[in-house]
Design a protein around this motif. Structure first.
Motif, mmCIF file in Angstrom:
data_model
loop_
_atom_site.group_PDB
_atom_site.id
_atom_site.type_symbol
_atom_site.label_atom_id
_atom_site.label_comp_id
_atom_site.label_asym_id
_atom_site.label_seq_id
_atom_site.Cartn_x
_atom_site.Cartn_y
_atom_site.Cartn_z
ATOM 1 N N ARG A 81 0.827 -1.210 0.000
ATOM 2 C CA ARG A 81 0.000 0.000 0.000
ATOM 3 C C ARG A 81 0.860 1.259 0.000
ATOM 4 O O ARG A 81 0.475 2.279 -0.574
ATOM 5 C CB ARG A 81 -0.928 -0.010 1.212
ATOM 6 C CG ARG A 81 -1.933 1.122 1.200
ATOM 7 C CD ARG A 81 -3.061 0.868 2.154
ATOM 8 N NE ARG A 81 -3.892 2.040 2.324
ATOM 9 C CZ ARG A 81 -4.946 2.127 3.130
ATOM 10 N NH1 ARG A 81 -5.299 1.067 3.842
ATOM 11 N NH2 ARG A 81 -5.646 3.234 3.237
ATOM 12 N N ARG A 83 3.318 1.688 -1.645
ATOM 13 C CA ARG A 83 3.817 1.873 -3.007
ATOM 14 C C ARG A 83 2.950 2.837 -3.807
ATOM 15 O O ARG A 83 3.434 3.561 -4.683
ATOM 16 C CB ARG A 83 3.887 0.511 -3.712
ATOM 17 C CG ARG A 83 4.682 0.496 -5.006
ATOM 18 C CD ARG A 83 4.675 -0.898 -5.618
ATOM 19 N NE ARG A 83 5.156 -1.909 -4.682
ATOM 20 C CZ ARG A 83 6.445 -2.164 -4.461
ATOM 21 N NH1 ARG A 83 7.369 -1.474 -5.110
ATOM 22 N NH2 ARG A 83 6.796 -3.101 -3.605
ATOM 23 N N TYR A 84 1.647 2.859 -3.489
ATOM 24 C CA TYR A 84 0.734 3.685 -4.298
ATOM 25 C C TYR A 84 -0.108 4.672 -3.492
ATOM 26 O O TYR A 84 -0.715 5.580 -4.059
ATOM 27 C CB TYR A 84 -0.209 2.783 -5.109
ATOM 28 C CG TYR A 84 -1.087 1.879 -4.281
ATOM 29 C CD1 TYR A 84 -2.264 2.344 -3.691
ATOM 30 C CD2 TYR A 84 -0.740 0.551 -4.072
ATOM 31 C CE1 TYR A 84 -3.059 1.516 -2.940
ATOM 32 C CE2 TYR A 84 -1.535 -0.292 -3.314
ATOM 33 C CZ TYR A 84 -2.693 0.201 -2.749
ATOM 34 O OH TYR A 84 -3.481 -0.630 -1.998
ATOM 35 N N ASP A 85 -0.167 4.518 -2.161
ATOM 36 C CA ASP A 85 -0.994 5.398 -1.334
ATOM 37 C C ASP A 85 -0.161 6.611 -0.911
ATOM 38 O O ASP A 85 0.804 6.491 -0.147
ATOM 39 C CB ASP A 85 -1.481 4.625 -0.100
ATOM 40 C CG ASP A 85 -2.560 5.375 0.663
ATOM 41 O OD1 ASP A 85 -2.434 6.603 0.811
ATOM 42 O OD2 ASP A 85 -3.517 4.736 1.133
ATOM 43 N N GLU A 97 7.402 9.810 -5.878
ATOM 44 C CA GLU A 97 7.728 8.917 -6.996
ATOM 45 C C GLU A 97 8.560 7.710 -6.581
ATOM 46 O O GLU A 97 8.903 6.858 -7.408
ATOM 47 C CB GLU A 97 8.489 9.699 -8.079
ATOM 48 C CG GLU A 97 9.925 10.072 -7.719
ATOM 49 C CD GLU A 97 10.041 11.343 -6.908
ATOM 50 O OE1 GLU A 97 11.155 11.891 -6.826
ATOM 51 O OE2 GLU A 97 9.009 11.793 -6.345
ATOM 52 N N THR A 99 9.738 4.194 -5.541
ATOM 53 C CA THR A 99 9.184 2.850 -5.707
ATOM 54 C C THR A 99 10.062 1.767 -5.093
ATOM 55 O O THR A 99 9.631 0.628 -4.943
ATOM 56 C CB THR A 99 8.982 2.532 -7.197
ATOM 57 O OG1 THR A 99 10.232 2.668 -7.889
ATOM 58 C CG2 THR A 99 7.939 3.455 -7.817
#
Length: 485
Positions: A81, A83-85, A97, A99
């Motif tokens: 989570r 990674r994208y939240d 940005e 990752t």
């Protein structure tokens, strides 16, 4: 190797946080409220400062664990989570940005190696209580005490039973998605043979795994992964692993419970000010002195203590009447707890829920009877009778049970005169008014279990249970402070 301070991420996209994460976002509020540098200072001795590869910042690792507790998710899910939240990234001090994240296994290593031998429970509670006092939230001088139960992770089921449970959970999730799937599933095993149950479970697993549409449904995939893990455990004989620190306690005379017990002190504003974690069979009353002392050490002024009958024991009444450490004890007397002499070598403890005494080996009395007559110049006794079949084979029978004896009893002398002051106090309107506040801690216990997953231990052992309790209470206190602010 650990850097002396956490690296500050530089990014051209940092402004996205201010644009997309509102001021009332929970994680933004926590970041603004708490200075997490105390984590770095506390764990500094667990890292090498001048040798080896650069370690992940302990503050960030601690925040990962806090996110796990707040949102009640797994190690894998909290990393995924983040990674994208964007709110997770903001809370973890990651660039929008970024990752390249940690491996979920790093969290397990952090818990086992970096947090080992640390009194995180008192540290985190003390931190939140200090914040609450500084913000003017805690104004009362009253604490409410109680305990809550947490089930052990050890499985009480046999291998066949746990396989059936996991298979049933998977089938239920399948039926919720597609009722017609029933026709394509293998026939259930009807006997108790482990090999037959394993064959059925493997067949069910293969049928569902081959259906890509079903596997992509989150709740089906979660149950399928759980079934796969159970199959692996049973085939590798791990299912028989036990929790050596967990014990059997009693929530009532007829209902036992295997696991741990967390003893909690809470201010009238519903901020937890102290806590201790014990195995399940420990009584509530003996924990009171430590809860009071911890609360005071954390900055709380304690003038009144509110609890149930488990806290009205003789020792606690004497402590409450102490000139230096004393307090007003708002707890109803129970003759079975507060009166009579107990032999120190036996350490029998009273279980308030069952209304029976429990021996040091964890066996509960099977019945009780009152002996003696009133007003005859002699004290009455309450006699508790134990099951001698258990006493004969008990490993702790030496000095407790006499070989070939037909009965095993434990007597409690009733001395109501010694507690006249407390008895008079509990009849007053002041006592009744203050005792009504006890309901607040029941709600707090329910919050810990239902919101922060504190009904079941996440790992084995008392140390891991203390860590879980520390994170759950820390999160609960933070949310309460934010609400009151």
């Amino acid at each position: 190797m650990l850097p002396l301070q956490q690296a500050i991420p530089f990014s051209n996209y940092t402004d996205l946080y201010d644009l997309l994460i509102p001021q009332d976002n929970l994680l933004r509020q926590i970041n603004d409220l708490i200075d997490f540098s105390f984590v770095h200072k506390e764990l500094l001795d667990k890292y090498c400062l001048n040798n080896g590869c650069t370690a992940e910042c302990p503050i960030r690792m601690f925040k990962y664990l806090l996110l796990k507790t707040i949102f009640d998710i797994s190690d894998v899910d909290v990393v995924e989570r983040s990674r994208y939240d964007l709110s997770f990234k903001y809370f973890l001090d990651l660039a929008p940005e970024e990752t390249e994240l940690i491996s979920p296994s790093s969290l397990c290593k952090f818990r086992r190696l970096r947090l080992k031998d640390k009194d995180l429970l008192n540290l985190l509670i003390g931190t939140t209580v200090s914040i609450a006092i500084d913000k003017g939230i805690i104004k009362s001088k009253t604490i409410i005490v109680d305990s809550t139960h947490t089930g052990s992770r050890s499985n009480p089921y046999s291998p066949v039973e746990i396989l059936r449970l996991r298979s049933k959970q998977l089938r239920k999730s399948l039926y919720d998605v597609e009722e017609s799937i029933k026709e394509g599933l293998p026939l259930k095993n009807e006997d108790d043979d482990l090999e037959h149950e394993l064959d059925y479970t493997k067949a069910l697993f293969e049928v569902v795994s081959d259906n890509e549409t079903l596997v992509n449904v989150p709740k089906v995939r979660e149950r399928l992964n759980m079934l796969k893990e159970t199959l692996s455990d049973i085939e590798d004989h791990y299912v028989s692993s036990t929790d050596e620190d967990a014990r059997v306690g009693h929530k009532s005379q007829d209902k036992s419970f295997f696991g741990y017990k967390t003893h909690i002190a809470m201010s009238d504003e519903r901020i937890i000010t102290a806590a201790t974690v014990t195995s399940e069979e420990k009584g509530d009353g003996p924990q009171l002195p430590e809860l009071v002392e911890q609360s005071r050490n954390n900055g709380m002024e304690v003038e009144t203590v509110i609890g149930d009958t488990a806290y009205s024991g003789k020792n606690n009444i004497q402590l409450a009447q102490d000139e230096q450490k004393g307090f007003e004890l708002v707890a109803k007397l129970n003759p079975a707890i507060s009166q009579g002499s107990r032999r120190a070598e036996q350490s029998f403890e009273f279980n308030k829920d069952a209304g029976m005494f429990v021996c040091p080996a964890g066996h509960m009395a099977i019945r009780r009877a009152k002996q003696g007559k009133k007003n005859q110049g002699k004290n009455q006794f309450i006699v508790y009778f134990f099951n001698t079949d258990k006493c004969r084979i008990c490993g702790r029978r030496q000095g407790c049970y006499k070989e070939s004896a037909k009965t095993k009893t434990y007597s409690v002398r009733i001395k109501s005169d010694e507690h006249k002051h407390q008895m008079d106090f509990q009849e007053t309107d002041e006592f009744r008014a203050k005792s009504r506040s006890r309901y607040k801690i029941e709600a707090k216990n329910a919050e810990l279990k239902n919101v922060f997953g504190y009904d079941r231990a996440l790992s084995y052992g008392l140390t891991c249970m203390q860590l879980q309790g520390a994170m759950a209470i820390f999160a609960a206190n933070i949310k309460r402070i934010l609400k009151l602010i």
